[in-house]
Motif scaffolding. Sequence first.
Motif, short mmCIF file in Angstrom:
data_model
loop_
_atom_site.label_atom_id
_atom_site.label_comp_id
_atom_site.label_asym_id
_atom_site.label_seq_id
_atom_site.Cartn_x
_atom_site.Cartn_y
_atom_site.Cartn_z
N TRP A 3 0.82 -1.20 0.00
CA TRP A 3 0.00 0.00 0.00
C TRP A 3 0.86 1.26 0.00
N TYR A 15 -13.43 0.89 -5.73
CA TYR A 15 -14.43 0.20 -4.92
C TYR A 15 -15.80 0.84 -5.10
N GLU A 107 -16.81 -2.78 4.84
CA GLU A 107 -16.30 -3.72 3.85
C GLU A 107 -15.00 -3.19 3.22
N THR A 110 -12.08 -3.35 5.94
CA THR A 110 -11.66 -4.67 6.43
C THR A 110 -11.36 -5.68 5.32
N GLU A 111 -12.10 -5.61 4.20
CA GLU A 111 -11.90 -6.61 3.14
C GLU A 111 -10.95 -6.12 2.06
N ARG A 112 -11.08 -4.84 1.68
CA ARG A 112 -10.18 -4.31 0.64
C ARG A 112 -8.84 -3.88 1.23
N LEU A 113 -8.87 -3.15 2.33
CA LEU A 113 -7.63 -2.63 2.91
C LEU A 113 -7.02 -3.55 3.95
N LYS A 114 -7.81 -4.51 4.45
CA LYS A 114 -7.32 -5.47 5.45
C LYS A 114 -6.82 -4.78 6.72
N VAL A 115 -7.52 -3.73 7.13
CA VAL A 115 -7.16 -3.03 8.37
C VAL A 115 -7.48 -3.95 9.55
N ASP A 116 -6.62 -3.97 10.54
CA ASP A 116 -6.80 -4.78 11.74
C ASP A 116 -8.06 -4.31 12.47
N THR A 117 -9.09 -5.13 12.48
CA THR A 117 -10.37 -4.72 13.06
C THR A 117 -10.27 -4.47 14.56
N LEU A 242 -2.08 2.34 6.81
CA LEU A 242 -1.90 1.12 6.01
C LEU A 242 -0.43 0.75 5.87
#
Length: 886
Positions: A3, A15, A107, A110-117, A242
């Motif tokens: 990123w 997106y 979405e 969490t799904e596109r950027l994969k940020v730690d929830t 990111l």
Amino acid sequence: MHWNASALRQAFLGYFQDKGHLLLPSDSLVPKDPSLLFTSAGMVQFKPYFLGAAQPPAPRVTTVQKCLRTTDIESVGDLSHLTFFEMLGNFSFGDYFKREAILFAWEFLTERLKVDTDRLQFTVFQDDDEAFTIWHREVGIPENRIWRLGEKTNFWPANAITEGPNGPCGPCSEIFYDTRIDTGCNNPDCGPACDCGRWLEIWNLVFMQYERSEENGKPKLTPLPKQNIDTGMGLERTAAVLMGLESPFETDVFEPIVRRIEQIAGVRYKQGEPTDTAIRLIADHIRAATFTIADGVIPQNEGRGYVLRRIIRRAILRGQRVLGIEQPFFADLVPAVVDALGEQYPELAQRQDYITTTLRYEEQRFRHTVQAGLARLEEMLTDAETQQTRTLAGERVFTLYDTFGFPVELTREIAAERGIAVDMQGFERAMAAQRQRAREASGISEKLFVQTGAALSELAQHAPPTAFVGYEQLACEAQVVGLVRGGDLIPEAHAGETVEIVLNRTPFYAESGGQVGDTGVIEWQGGRAQVLDTQKANDYYFHHARILEGALRLGETVQAQVDAERRLDIQRNHTATHLLHAALRQVLGTHVAQAGSLVAPDRLRFDFTHPRAVTPDELERIESLVNEKLLQALEVRVYPDVPIDEARRRGAMMLFGEKYGARVRMVEIPGFSLELCGGTHLRSTVEAGLFKIVHEGSVAAGVRRIEALTGRALYQWLREREHAVRAVAERMQTPVPELPAAVERLQRQLDALQTELEQLKQRAASQAVENLTPIDVDGVPVVAQAVQGVDAKSLGAVADRLIQRGVGVAALGTAHDGKVALVVKVAPEWVQKGLHAGNLIRQIAQAVGGSGGGRPDFAQAGGKHPERLADALAQTPQLVAQQLRG
């Protein structure tokens, strides 16, 4: 995925395009909304859609908007605050609402950027059970990670419920990222509401669902018929998250700029304070300055120009004082900004030369200004007030800071060297007032949603935008779709009334791009109206008209006729303006860019960027070049529908700050000029006749103005001057071609007479000195007399000669045309013994009803009672004696 900011930008837009959003370009930093100085949020360009005053191009859109905010400018230099930033946004106009907006955000993160929830927490407005439920039950966020907060932080506009303004508003939900920074916070409930610095806001969702009004003095929230979504994600902050970086200043949109600052300053970033803070501030401010100038703002002392000037000066001073950069450097950072952001914003590369020239000129001027600031500080430190109190007033410190850009720490350092304290409390009060002004001017104004009149909103509900047919024809049949008076729609208008007439189609050009609006007539069966002006709002054309006969009603079929002769005069000046622009760039250089214009029937006015006055030789070359192109009868070609990328490839000139769509209108004068333009033009350059520059001057620092004439106005201008020249020739009994030689002869005669007159004055002064005898006053030779036959200008020379002859004090006066002139001269040795010419003359002047003053050795004054002159001067010996004793 690796990123960076560029990848995040593309991922976000991709997106939301996949979710059916129309991608729109960033608006200019200079908004069309007059209540704002700068575009400070992604929603600014969509205000008409939120108000219902215009139809959006799609029910859902997405943008990456360049923004400028200076409300927190004093914090810039830390790890998070920015003045210029990019705002990623998705918007819905009566389409989806809270559920979809929240689910889209979740979405994407969490799904596109994969940020730690686990590092995300959320806020909602305290009464917004719907948003709380969506986050908790549908997304699955535990209750202890959703914070209910008040209207100050989680309502838009802030505190709108209790404080207003009236208009569309709604609750917010914000998403925060836990930076895990150890701030030493001891708050057991530390969360997004805590200002310890651990929690970074990365996304704000605004649910615009109410119309605020007042009923019996109390606020009332009424659900909007169409609910809207306005969101914003800060590109730079989220990119840093990111990439696992400490701050946005390490991301790809800053990295080339930071490297260039390091090279110029000879220091490394992240080597400790205060150099790190200085590098961050300069990096932020060069981005802000570059983008602001690219959008047409120039450094000035008010409005947007003042904000820009302040940003530039803060960066230059920080470079000088902290990084030790002695040579001009700020303009040298522009290529690094282009490297970092030029691909996304091609206007930076197109205008790079202009931006660099503007910044270099501004820095040169400012370095001179700093010297003036030092001189002003010296005056403040040595004046009586400061010396008596031994304290420099806070307001005066703020004046140095605000006007001269003088650092407070430097003021304190220099004052301390003199043993003078600085009133920092007074300075902070002045700063607080300034911050409030900045919030009102630079943030989203409280007046953002003030209604511009119900007419636009109502028109948008039942009538399509006005179709303009005036490029091809000057008359057409049309139907009245709106009559407006006082901002409200009315059903009919009668003779004697002045109203705005809205037609479904019109040949009248509405004022735009510097070209004034058309005038003419609108006629219908049994009636007639005179169109005085034409304006445009949200693609509706408003014909400002006076009803001359009959009554005009909604739905009436009318004949609209433009004043053809006036339109042709305007077209002459508009085509000549394009030729002038091209000629300026050819003669003066490609740094020249349009900074404003007026295209009227009687003249044209063109403002352009240039750091100095245009020389007479350059003006002659510019004028000659324009006339050459006029007389070549070049075709004026109009391309009404050109892809914007093709126009850029061909090098078409584009107005600074103008927002262009995917397809544009291009006007070409082959081989010489190519511009994007929506105005009306000639078919051939020769139709303009001739072109004459009648004025060139300064508008502001770095901006010049040319005024010129063509066609009928030029013919009238030439006739007036021909009549004037003939009148002079007749008076001097000289043929017109011989006038220059005759004027030169007259000038020589005048010079000879002037020399003779000066000689007479000198003889009169010498004669006056011979007739003046001093008297002794406690050992001082004093002359105090009225002098006849000597004008006010020669009095000083007489006094000088008396002093040269050994007189200690010369007090002289003369009267002419009912006025008195006085001078007092004191010899140096008597000044040292306490005599003061300024104090003497002040008391003498009072006796003749006047005032004056001056230095200890020389002073001047005037008065209005010549009959009292002798008595006034007679006081002099007594006044001299008093000064000697004092």
